[in-house]
Enzyme design. Structure first.
Site, short mmCIF file in Angstrom:
data_model
loop_
_atom_site.label_atom_id
_atom_site.label_comp_id
_atom_site.label_asym_id
_atom_site.label_seq_id
_atom_site.Cartn_x
_atom_site.Cartn_y
_atom_site.Cartn_z
N ASP A 135 0.86 -1.19 0.00
CA ASP A 135 0.00 0.00 0.00
C ASP A 135 0.89 1.23 0.00
OD1 ASP A 135 -3.19 0.44 0.61
OD2 ASP A 135 -2.00 2.14 1.28
N CYS A 164 -15.09 -1.14 -4.85
CA CYS A 164 -16.34 -1.00 -4.07
C CYS A 164 -17.13 0.18 -4.64
CB CYS A 164 -16.05 -0.83 -2.59
SG CYS A 164 -14.91 0.51 -2.16
#
Length: 428
Positions: free
Chosen positions: A263, A358
């Site tokens: 990340d 999402c």
């Protein structure tokens, strides 16, 4: 100031940050009056702010007949909060009105001048027929988003999504050992067909049995599907791109795979490390930019849960309609395409990629995969990977992905909106 008033004051700060400064709730949790509260009070303030943000349009509909003109933003936030407390949460009107007047008087000279108005308006609100509140329609999505979703899914579907957003979201858990039935029995929840456990009234998460022992972690049932679809075997070299906050990393590590979690955010990756430690799982955590990072060796599989508009999570993040704008979407679309190309470059020949967002927008799902298939002749869908229990065949999209929406599963409390595609890469 009493504990209850401190909670209300902190909730007001969160609401004002969202509606006035367009700051996401997650960006405010380490600032303001919230940090001075005990953990239980902090959680109550967050829940109160979330409920108020979810109900703002309905609160405004009740308040409008009692206001000649819009009050200052801080007073308006106070009126909205008190209205939701009384009409939606069922709090005693006398206590709510008194607390709101006290907060107005404590809010400085400008807010204090409106204490009388706050008292008069809220007394009228307290007399509202409960049937009127329950009959108010779900708040509409912002025009820019509603229009895009209407074009993609139709009016009836969008109205069903808005109803799901108003209903909010239950708490879903992923069991480390994969035994959803046993965890559901232990916690008094429901084992979902996809392998998650759903709790309706959970209370403080950290107080639930098994939290400290790392037996489970919080993860929406839809968010748990990409890792289940990837389904790496023990020992497989797997890369979790854009890994924070780490739910999918935990799932992959629990399979026995050799997981690298990457990340770009150091603080968010710290949360991944903490969650791994609590659950007794291991992964190689890397803070780097996926667009420039070079792995030491190719991976058998990559899971890319790409940065996106998060429009599929509005039912649990009602602040998003206030802080998202259409201006940033074009950059997100371009970034997602670059990340897909990058993820494919990390794969060994014949490797598998699961791409997920999402989002409810086809531009961040179906269109991305359609374009990727055109860019990469060796790439093909893997529909068999999507054949999991609990997933309806009609949720499969034309290009071979899986389209999930918040209005699905209404009988058990819905799910987050997601798009998921399983792809195999055999470079030509």
């Amino acid at each position: 100031m009493s504990s209850a008033d401190a909670v209300r004051g902190a909730a007001l700060g969160l609401i004002a940050g969202v509606t006035g400064a367009h700051q996401a709730l997650s960006d405010q949790l380490a600032t303001g009056a919230l940090v001075a509260l005990a953990p239980a009070d902090r959680a109550r303030a967050q829940r109160l702010a979330l409920t108020t943000l979810r109900q703002i349009a309905r609160a405004d509909a009740v308040l409008k007949p009692h206001l000649r003109r819009a009050p200052p933003a801080d007073v308006q936030a106070l009126l909205r909060l008190a209205t939701v407390e009384m009409l939606d949460l069922g709090a005693a009107p006398h206590g709510v009105v008194g607390a709101a007047v006290a907060l107005a008087r404590a809010g400085g000279q400008r807010a204090e001048a409106f204490a009388g108005l706050v008292n008069a308006v809220l007394r009228k609100v307290a007399a509202t027929d409960p049937a009127r509140w329950s009959s108010l329609p779900p708040p509409s999505l912002p025009d820019w988003l509603r229009g895009r979703l209407m074009s993609a899914w139709g009016k009836r579907a969008v109205m069903a999504m808005e109803a799901a957003h108003l209903a909010g979201a239950p708490l879903d858990l992923t069991p480390k050992d994969g035994d959803a039935a046993a965890l559901a029995a232990r916690l008094g929840g429901v084992a979902l067909a996809t392998g998650s456990v759903r709790l309706v009234a959970a209370g403080q998460v950290s107080d639930l049995p098994g939290y400290a022992e790392g037996d489970w972690w919080v993860q929406d049932a839809a968010a748990a599907l990409p890792a289940r679809i990837l389904a790496p075997g023990p020992g497989a070299r797997v890369l979790d791109l854009c890994a924070a906050p780490g739910g999918k990393t935990l799932q992959l590590a629990a399979t026995g795979a050799q997981v690298t979690a990457l990340d770009i955010s150091g603080p968010r990756m710290a949360r991944v490390t903490e969650n791994l430690a609590r659950c007794g799982l291991a992964a190689d955590c890397v803070v780097a930019d996926a667009l420039t990072w070079q792995p030491p060796a190719p991976f058998h599989a990559v899971l890319l849960d790409a940065p996106c508009s998060a429009t599929g999570t509005i039912r649990r993040h009602p602040d998003l309609p206030f802080v998202r704008t259409p201006a940033s979407l074009r950059d997100l679309f371009a970034l997602q395409a670059r990340l897909i190309d990058r993820a494919l470059a990390f794969l060994a020949p014949g490797g598998r990629l699961v791409f997920a967002t999402c989002s409810l927008l086809p531009d961040e799902g179906e269109a991305q995969v359609t374009a990727a298939l055109a860019r990469h002749p060796g790439l093909r869908p893997d529909p068999e990977a999507l054949a999991l229990p609990g997933l309806a065949p009609e949720w499969t999209s034309a290009e071979g992905g899986l389209r999930l929406r918040p209005d699905y599963w209404p009988e058990v409390g819905g799910m987050d909106g997601f798009y998921i595609a399983a792809l195999r890469h055999s470079p030509a």
